[in-house]
Design a protein around this motif. Structure first.
Motif, PDB file in Angstrom:
ATOM      1  N   LYS A  55     -77.455  25.219  71.345  1.00  0.00           N
ATOM      2  CA  LYS A  55     -77.893  26.492  70.774  1.00  0.00           C
ATOM      3  C   LYS A  55     -76.910  26.917  69.690  1.00  0.00           C
ATOM      4  CE  LYS A  55     -80.236  28.586  74.769  1.00  0.00           C
ATOM      5  NZ  LYS A  55     -80.287  29.810  75.627  1.00  0.00           N
ATOM      6  N   THR A  56     -77.395  27.682  68.746  1.00  0.00           N
ATOM      7  CA  THR A  56     -76.506  28.328  67.781  1.00  0.00           C
ATOM      8  C   THR A  56     -76.285  29.768  68.230  1.00  0.00           C
ATOM      9  OG1 THR A  56     -78.364  29.025  66.399  1.00  0.00           O
ATOM     10  CG2 THR A  56     -77.344  26.906  65.878  1.00  0.00           C
ATOM     11  N   PHE A  57     -75.162  30.341  67.825  1.00  0.00           N
ATOM     12  CA  PHE A  57     -74.898  31.734  68.180  1.00  0.00           C
ATOM     13  C   PHE A  57     -74.273  32.461  66.997  1.00  0.00           C
ATOM     14  CE2 PHE A  57     -71.322  29.206  69.987  1.00  0.00           C
ATOM     15  CZ  PHE A  57     -70.246  29.751  69.281  1.00  0.00           C
TER      16      PHE A  57
ATOM     17  N   GLU B 233     -71.775  35.808  65.667  1.00  0.00           N
ATOM     18  CA  GLU B 233     -70.586  36.489  66.168  1.00  0.00           C
ATOM     19  C   GLU B 233     -70.985  37.744  66.945  1.00  0.00           C
ATOM     20  OE1 GLU B 233     -68.032  38.266  63.158  1.00  0.00           O
ATOM     21  OE2 GLU B 233     -69.655  38.027  61.723  1.00  0.00           O
ATOM     22  N   ASN B 234     -70.095  38.127  67.841  1.00  0.00           N
ATOM     23  CA  ASN B 234     -70.280  39.328  68.657  1.00  0.00           C
ATOM     24  C   ASN B 234     -71.534  39.259  69.525  1.00  0.00           C
ATOM     25  OD1 ASN B 234     -67.942  40.523  67.517  1.00  0.00           O
ATOM     26  ND2 ASN B 234     -69.139  41.186  65.747  1.00  0.00           N
ATOM     27  N   THR B 235     -71.852  38.060  69.991  1.00  0.00           N
ATOM     28  CA  THR B 235     -72.937  37.906  70.961  1.00  0.00           C
ATOM     29  C   THR B 235     -72.365  37.293  72.238  1.00  0.00           C
ATOM     30  OG1 THR B 235     -73.506  35.708  70.095  1.00  0.00           O
ATOM     31  CG2 THR B 235     -74.695  37.594  69.188  1.00  0.00           C
ATOM     32  N   ASP B 236     -73.000  37.596  73.354  1.00  0.00           N
ATOM     33  CA  ASP B 236     -72.556  37.045  74.633  1.00  0.00           C
ATOM     34  C   ASP B 236     -73.191  35.683  74.869  1.00  0.00           C
ATOM     35  OD1 ASP B 236     -70.846  39.075  75.384  1.00  0.00           O
ATOM     36  OD2 ASP B 236     -72.403  40.212  76.442  1.00  0.00           O
ATOM     37  N   LEU B 237     -72.360  34.728  75.253  1.00  0.00           N
ATOM     38  CA  LEU B 237     -72.844  33.407  75.643  1.00  0.00           C
ATOM     39  C   LEU B 237     -73.120  33.370  77.144  1.00  0.00           C
ATOM     40  CD1 LEU B 237     -70.320  31.270  73.563  1.00  0.00           C
ATOM     41  CD2 LEU B 237     -72.547  32.165  72.872  1.00  0.00           C
ATOM     42  N   VAL B 238     -72.292  34.089  77.895  1.00  0.00           N
ATOM     43  CA  VAL B 238     -72.463  34.245  79.341  1.00  0.00           C
ATOM     44  C   VAL B 238     -72.094  35.688  79.659  1.00  0.00           C
ATOM     45  CG1 VAL B 238     -71.763  33.453  81.630  1.00  0.00           C
ATOM     46  CG2 VAL B 238     -71.821  31.828  79.748  1.00  0.00           C
ATOM     47  N   ARG B 239     -72.850  36.338  80.529  1.00  0.00           N
ATOM     48  CA  ARG B 239     -72.601  37.744  80.832  1.00  0.00           C
ATOM     49  C   ARG B 239     -72.067  37.931  82.251  1.00  0.00           C
ATOM     50  NH1 ARG B 239     -77.391  38.176  77.746  1.00  0.00           N
ATOM     51  NH2 ARG B 239     -77.112  39.425  75.848  1.00  0.00           N
ATOM     52  N   GLU B 240     -71.185  38.911  82.390  1.00  0.00           N
ATOM     53  CA  GLU B 240     -70.702  39.298  83.712  1.00  0.00           C
ATOM     54  C   GLU B 240     -71.892  39.672  84.592  1.00  0.00           C
ATOM     55  OE1 GLU B 240     -67.451  42.363  85.753  1.00  0.00           O
ATOM     56  OE2 GLU B 240     -67.778  42.363  83.570  1.00  0.00           O
ATOM     57  N   GLY B 241     -71.867  39.210  85.844  1.00  0.00           N
ATOM     58  CA  GLY B 241     -72.960  39.469  86.768  1.00  0.00           C
ATOM     59  C   GLY B 241     -74.048  38.411  86.743  1.00  0.00           C
ATOM     60  N   GLN B 242     -73.998  37.524  85.760  1.00  0.00           N
ATOM     61  CA  GLN B 242     -75.001  36.456  85.654  1.00  0.00           C
ATOM     62  C   GLN B 242     -74.793  35.423  86.757  1.00  0.00           C
ATOM     63  OE1 GLN B 242     -75.281  35.015  81.642  1.00  0.00           O
ATOM     64  NE2 GLN B 242     -76.330  33.134  82.225  1.00  0.00           N
ATOM     65  N   ARG B 243     -75.890  34.839  87.198  1.00  0.00           N
ATOM     66  CA  ARG B 243     -75.832  33.738  88.172  1.00  0.00           C
ATOM     67  C   ARG B 243     -76.190  32.450  87.428  1.00  0.00           C
ATOM     68  NH1 ARG B 243     -75.786  35.276  93.573  1.00  0.00           N
ATOM     69  NH2 ARG B 243     -75.853  37.548  93.880  1.00  0.00           N
TER      70      ARG B 243
ATOM     71  N   LEU C  45     -66.763  35.144  69.015  1.00  0.00           N
ATOM     72  CA  LEU C  45     -66.041  35.916  68.005  1.00  0.00           C
ATOM     73  C   LEU C  45     -66.447  35.512  66.593  1.00  0.00           C
ATOM     74  CD1 LEU C  45     -62.489  35.869  69.630  1.00  0.00           C
ATOM     75  CD2 LEU C  45     -64.137  37.751  69.625  1.00  0.00           C
ATOM     76  N   THR C  46     -67.088  34.364  66.475  1.00  0.00           N
ATOM     77  CA  THR C  46     -67.560  33.855  65.178  1.00  0.00           C
ATOM     78  C   THR C  46     -68.936  33.236  65.379  1.00  0.00           C
ATOM     79  OG1 THR C  46     -66.739  31.590  65.463  1.00  0.00           O
ATOM     80  CG2 THR C  46     -65.174  33.215  64.597  1.00  0.00           C
ATOM     81  N   PRO C  47     -69.667  32.995  64.304  1.00  0.00           N
ATOM     82  CA  PRO C  47     -70.870  32.170  64.439  1.00  0.00           C
ATOM     83  C   PRO C  47     -70.472  30.754  64.863  1.00  0.00           C
ATOM     84  CG  PRO C  47     -70.851  33.336  62.335  1.00  0.00           C
ATOM     85  CD  PRO C  47     -69.481  33.477  62.918  1.00  0.00           C
ATOM     86  N   GLY C  48     -71.372  30.061  65.526  1.00  0.00           N
ATOM     87  CA  GLY C  48     -71.056  28.702  65.938  1.00  0.00           C
ATOM     88  C   GLY C  48     -72.183  28.081  66.738  1.00  0.00           C
ATOM     89  N   ARG C  49     -71.827  27.043  67.482  1.00  0.00           N
ATOM     90  CA  ARG C  49     -72.804  26.345  68.324  1.00  0.00           C
ATOM     91  C   ARG C  49     -72.207  26.122  69.706  1.00  0.00           C
ATOM     92  NH1 ARG C  49     -74.527  20.885  66.735  1.00  0.00           N
ATOM     93  NH2 ARG C  49     -72.310  20.633  66.304  1.00  0.00           N
TER      94      ARG C  49
END
Length: 245
Positions: A38-40, A42-52, A104-108
């Motif tokens: 996946k591409t992402f 910046e300032n997006t969550d890849l994994v969130r607290e509380g996620q299973r 923190l940056t765009p990326g993959r």
């Protein structure tokens, strides 16, 4: 002749080989892992607290961080993660994530199913040992950061972090001539080091004025490694890199 690993698999293999020795068959087994890329932004969550989670996140390009947001809305960054890192590997054994992983940056990134990882680790003891060593080194970095935030002065904290990133990037062949991309804001450095944005800016100005670094845009150059290392009270032993023992 067998094809080599894909660039995405090569990121993971390169990272593991900075801390452990892998055989040719181990590298082939890693290169066969199924990846969901996946591409992402910046300032997006890849994994969130509380996620299973049901898979692990491999950073391919860009910079990510582990963080927690406290009740008053303050963010504490607990680690920075480079290409080849799997920052949520603990999700393989813990049912619920107790922190978030943010870009923190765009990326993959590439997601590897827990089922595929468990099968690989069961079949390949050397790979399982390499991942276990990576988890232990991760804990060593946490200890070093905790000591820094608790006891080091601001100048030491920032110099130490610059040295750490330099050594980690060099092990991954992502740095040239003591010059590297530092795509973090002063606010993000402050969130990682327990400092205000104003204090971060002041210390960076001091390091530039003392001819230890230059910082042009997001490109940082270390001008005097020995003096910067001394300024940060830095010893790379806690990174446990091959060739640095």
């Amino acid at each position: 002749m067998a094809a080599g690993p894909s660039p995405e698999h090569a990121r993971l293999i390169c990272k593991l080989e900075t801390i452990a020795q892998l055989s040719a068959s181990d590298r082939q087994a890693l290169a066969a892992l199924p990846l969901r890329i996946k591409t992402f932004d910046e300032n997006t969550d890849l994994v969130r607290e509380g996620q299973r989670p049901s898979d692990c996140c491999l950073i391919l390009d860009g910079l990510a961080c582990r963080y927690k947001v406290l009740g008053a809305g303050q963010r504490q960054i607990m680690s920075f993660h480079l290409p080849g890192d799997i920052p949520d590997f603990m999700g393989l054994h813990l049912a619920v994530m107790d922190h978030s992983l943010g870009a923190l940056t765009p990326g993959r990134s590439a997601y590897i199913s827990h089922a595929a990882l468990r099968e690989l680790l069961a079949e390949r003891p050397a790979i399982a040992e390499a991942f276990w060593r990576d988890v232990l080194i991760d804990a060593a970095i946490f200890r070093e950061w905790l000591a820094g935030v608790g006891r080091r002065a601001a100048r030491q904290r920032i110099a130490h972090l610059i040295c750490e990133l330099s050594v980690r990037l060099r092990a991954l062949n992502l740095i040239e001539d003591h010059r590297f991309h530092l795509p973090v804001t002063h606010a993000e450095l402050g969130d990682a080091l327990g400092l205000s944005t104003v204090h971060v800016n002041r210390v960076l100005q001091d390091l530039r004025r003392d001819n230890l670094i230059t910082l042009r845009g997001r490109t940082l150059t270390i001008l005097d490694w020995t003096r910067l290392r001394d300024a940060g009270d830095f010893d790379a032993a806690y990174l446990h890199l091959r060739g640095h023992q």
